[in-house]
Design an enzyme around this catalytic site. Structure first.
Site, PDB file in Angstrom:
ATOM      1  N   SER A   1     -78.233 -13.534   8.389  1.00 23.92           N
ATOM      2  CA  SER A   1     -77.854 -14.603   9.312  1.00 23.92           C
ATOM      3  C   SER A   1     -77.792 -14.062  10.751  1.00 23.92           C
ATOM      4  CB  SER A   1     -76.520 -15.196   8.853  1.00 23.92           C
ATOM      5  OG  SER A   1     -76.282 -16.409   9.474  1.00 23.92           O
TER       6      SER A   1
ATOM      7  N   HIS B   1     -77.792 -21.181   2.362  1.00 19.88           N
ATOM      8  CA  HIS B   1     -77.751 -20.050   3.288  1.00 19.88           C
ATOM      9  C   HIS B   1     -76.819 -18.942   2.806  1.00 19.88           C
ATOM     10  CE1 HIS B   1     -77.932 -17.890   7.017  1.00 19.88           C
ATOM     11  NE2 HIS B   1     -76.651 -18.041   7.234  1.00 19.88           N
ATOM     12  N   ASP B   2     -75.698 -19.317   2.209  1.00 15.59           N
ATOM     13  CA  ASP B   2     -74.701 -18.338   1.759  1.00 15.59           C
ATOM     14  C   ASP B   2     -75.205 -17.432   0.641  1.00 15.59           C
ATOM     15  OD1 ASP B   2     -72.585 -18.435   3.414  1.00 15.59           O
ATOM     16  OD2 ASP B   2     -71.269 -19.604   2.116  1.00 15.59           O
TER      17      ASP B   2
ATOM     18  N   ASP C   1     -82.181 -22.481   1.603  1.00 13.50           N
ATOM     19  CA  ASP C   1     -81.496 -22.274   2.884  1.00 13.50           C
ATOM     20  C   ASP C   1     -82.127 -23.201   3.924  1.00 13.50           C
ATOM     21  OD1 ASP C   1     -80.421 -21.407   5.264  1.00 13.50           O
ATOM     22  OD2 ASP C   1     -80.899 -19.291   4.972  1.00 13.50           O
TER      23      ASP C   1
ATOM     24  N   ARG D   1     -65.051 -25.288  11.399  1.00  9.67           N
ATOM     25  CA  ARG D   1     -65.369 -24.497  10.219  1.00  9.67           C
ATOM     26  C   ARG D   1     -65.840 -25.390   9.066  1.00  9.67           C
ATOM     27  NH1 ARG D   1     -67.194 -19.772   8.227  1.00  9.67           N
ATOM     28  NH2 ARG D   1     -66.188 -19.208   6.269  1.00  9.67           N
TER      29      ARG D   1
END
Lengths: 384, 220
Positions: free
Chosen positions: A157, A356-357, A323, A227
């Site tokens: 990232s 993405h994680d 992602d 967040r």
């Protein structure tokens, strides 16, 4: 990872590297940070030839605690599946360094630090920083640790952006580079999501124009919303659906605005726990640094030019099929530019529905490929 | 996996120290062979993540991608050789892939099963089923070959694209390769599999490859 492996201790060290005022960090904006402090951790042991150092670059809201236990949360380091004895970034073979980025809030100089000129927290008087500034601070740390060339620079990232910047700015100071789930520039969508987050922080009355520290308050609500929104972008639709579906927190609906759905409760928890460990102004500064990132623009609009001097760097890029924040097409552009520059580039797109994680999670294909890439590069480099 | 018979011929053909792109490089056996025997600067393109992963463990530089769509992103004349070993019948657009190979590299080395081989013809004639032979080992429903061709078909495509066949060899399942005239009618019956060295017609390669090895074999 089995308990047996977790129990194997890692040789861990680190602290805060303080740079004298005559060694300021020169920023892209033209400003300077005097008396820079860089908080870092190391894992494993530097060999005699100082040829086995691996720098890990962390993502937006992560920190220098990649392995071991986090001193404040007590949780395992954020990449404890990847960094440790016998793991892909093997601390029995490599000397792993990770430092908190400049502008961060885990010990490296950032907006929450005390401005030596005023004796007060910087707040918004902290200068704007860029990905290249973060890399420059890391290069100062690596130099201070007396390491001439890193064996590898690895990051996911925002960490991957730093890896690309390292290859562009200091190609002679790294042997191999690994960029995971990253991009050479922020897309309009990336910038848009960050802007939502920043507006949420700045809309919180407790933000106080960035001067909340002086007032003894924190814009917790705004930062939590930022967040929550960001967290959705880190997951895929499939992952969210699998994890939560339309499951309810308790029997029946509340017929109100309580967290009826499990996904709401999960996001609220993500927001609430984030504000305990992260500074709101740091969030503004670092997201801005990512938005400003455009490696091609730094090189006349031609990405291949960024890698012109990096031909000898062994490059490997990874992306994940699900992602959508930093999609495969972004990694492909990097690989195409590396090919055009004649660099040694490898690329793998990993099938995963974790979004993405995925780069932080248990992804055996990523871990095997990363281990193989580093081990074979290590053999060529003469690492045992 | 035992080494494919065409790898040895390709290794013989490639000049030492040259730049090679292996398209459809699988798990990297050929690139590794070329690296150790000919000290080539090798790169690969491979469609499967597992293949690329295996290549990474061998220390090879390989990009995951598709020959049909991703050759377009390689710079022009970046390589001395582009190798396409037994992969051409598996691409969606063989004509485009072949011309791309010779844009990227000065020479292309292409090997392919010959659908004109006597055993293939006989098999089809007698059984009325899609042939399964040494060069075409899988049944029709499992094979990745979607554009099978004969040696005559292939030389026709080369003519069409203005490519020059610099050399050609017939590969046999047992025994060494032998040079052949790809346009001779008999060879289209005899060769189970064929290997071609191609250049762009007309213009000689600008980037001079190192002098041929002292012990030149088939294509010396």
């Amino acid at each position: 990872m089995s308990d047996g492996e977790t129990a194997r201790s890692i040789e861990e060290a680190g602290g805060v590297m303080r740079f004298a005022a005559d060694k300021p960090l020169r920023l892209d904006s033209g400003a300077r940070i005097e008396g820079l402090e860089v908080a870092y951790r190391t894992y494993g042991r530097l060999n005699e030839a100082k040829s086995n150092a691996v720098l890990i670059c962390h993502a937006l809201t992560l920190d220098q605690h990649v392995a071991g236990r986090h001193p404040t949360t007590g949780k395992p380091g954020w990449w404890s599946l990847v960094v440790g004895p016998g793991l892909p970034i093997d601390t029995d073979r490599y000397f792993v360094i990770c430092s908190n980025v400049v502008g961060g809030c885990q010990g490296t100089t950032g907006p929450a630090s005390i401005d030596p000129a005023t004796g007060e927290p910087y707040g918004l008087s902290f200068p704007m920083v860029t990905i290249a500034d973060m890399v420059r601070a890391q290069a100062m740390l690596v130099e201070a640790l007396d390491i001439e060339q890193l064996f590898a620079v690895v990051g996911g990232s925002m960490g991957g952006m730093q890896v690309l910047q390292w290859a562009a700015d200091y190609p002679e100071r790294l042997y191999a580079a690994v960029s995971i789930a990253s991009a050479a520039r922020h897309s309009a969508q990336n910038i848009a999501f960050h802007e939502v987050g920043r507006q949420a922080v700045m809309a919180d009355p407790d933000w106080r124009g960035g001067g909340y520290a002086r007032a003894g308050v924190r814009p917790e609500k705004g930062l939590a919303v930022a967040r929550m929104a960001a967290h959705i972008t880190y997951l895929s639709e499939a992952a969210l659906q699998r994890k939560f579906g339309r499951e309810l927190q308790r029997d029946g609906l509340s017929w109100g605005f309580d967290a009826d759905f499990q996904v709401e409760s999960y996001l609220r928890h993500q927001g609430a726990s984030f504000v305990d460990r992260f500074d709101a102004n740091s969030y503004l500064y670092i997201t801005r640094a990512m938005d400003y990132f455009d490696l091609a623009a730094q090189h006349g609009g031609v990405l291949a030019e960024a890698f012109r001097r990096a031909r000898d760097v062994r490059f490997c890029a990874f992306s994940f099929t699900s992602d959508w924040l930093y999609p495969t097409s972004e990694s492909r552009q990097v690989v195409q530019a590396l090919n055009a520059a004649g660099a040694r580039a490898s690329f793998v797109e990993i099938v995963s529905d974790k979004g993405h994680d995925a780069f932080l999670l248990d992804e055996p294909v990523l871990h095997a490929a990363l281990a193989g890439f580093l081990r074979s590069a290590g053999q060529v480099r003469g690492l045992s | 996996m035992t080494q494919r018979e065409d790898f040895r011929e390709i290794a013989r053909l490639v000049r030492p120290g040259s730049r090679v792109l292996d398209v459809g490089c699988g798990e990297g056996e050929l690139l590794e062979l070329l690296g150790t025997e000919k000290t080539v600067d090798g790169r690969g393109l491979e469609i499967s993540a597992e293949g690329v992963s295996a290549c990474l463990a061998r220390g090879l530089a390989v990009v995951q991608g598709d020959a049909d769509s991703d050759l377009d992103y390689f710079p022009t004349r970046a390589f001395d050789y582009a190798v396409l070993s037994q992969t051409l019948p598996q691409v969606r657009n063989p004509r485009h892939v072949l011309s791309e190979l010779l844009r990227i590299a000065d020479r292309a080395i292409v090997s392919l099963p010959n659908f004109g081989h006597w055993r293939v013809r006989l098999d089809l004639l007698l059984s009325g089923k899609m042939p399964v032979t040494h060069s075409l080992p899988q049944p029709w429903w499992a094979t990745g070959n979607i554009h099978l061709c004969t040696v005559r078909d292939f030389t026709g495509l080369c003519d069409d694209l203005g490519l020059t066949i610099e050399a050609c060899a017939a590969l046999a399942e047992d025994g060494p390769a032998r040079p052949m005239d790809p346009k001779h009618w008999l060879e289209n019956w005899r060769a189970a599999s064929a290997l071609f060295l191609l250049t762009r017609g007309g213009q000689p390669p600008v980037v001079a490859a190192p002098a041929p090895a002292a012990k030149a074999d088939l294509f010396g």
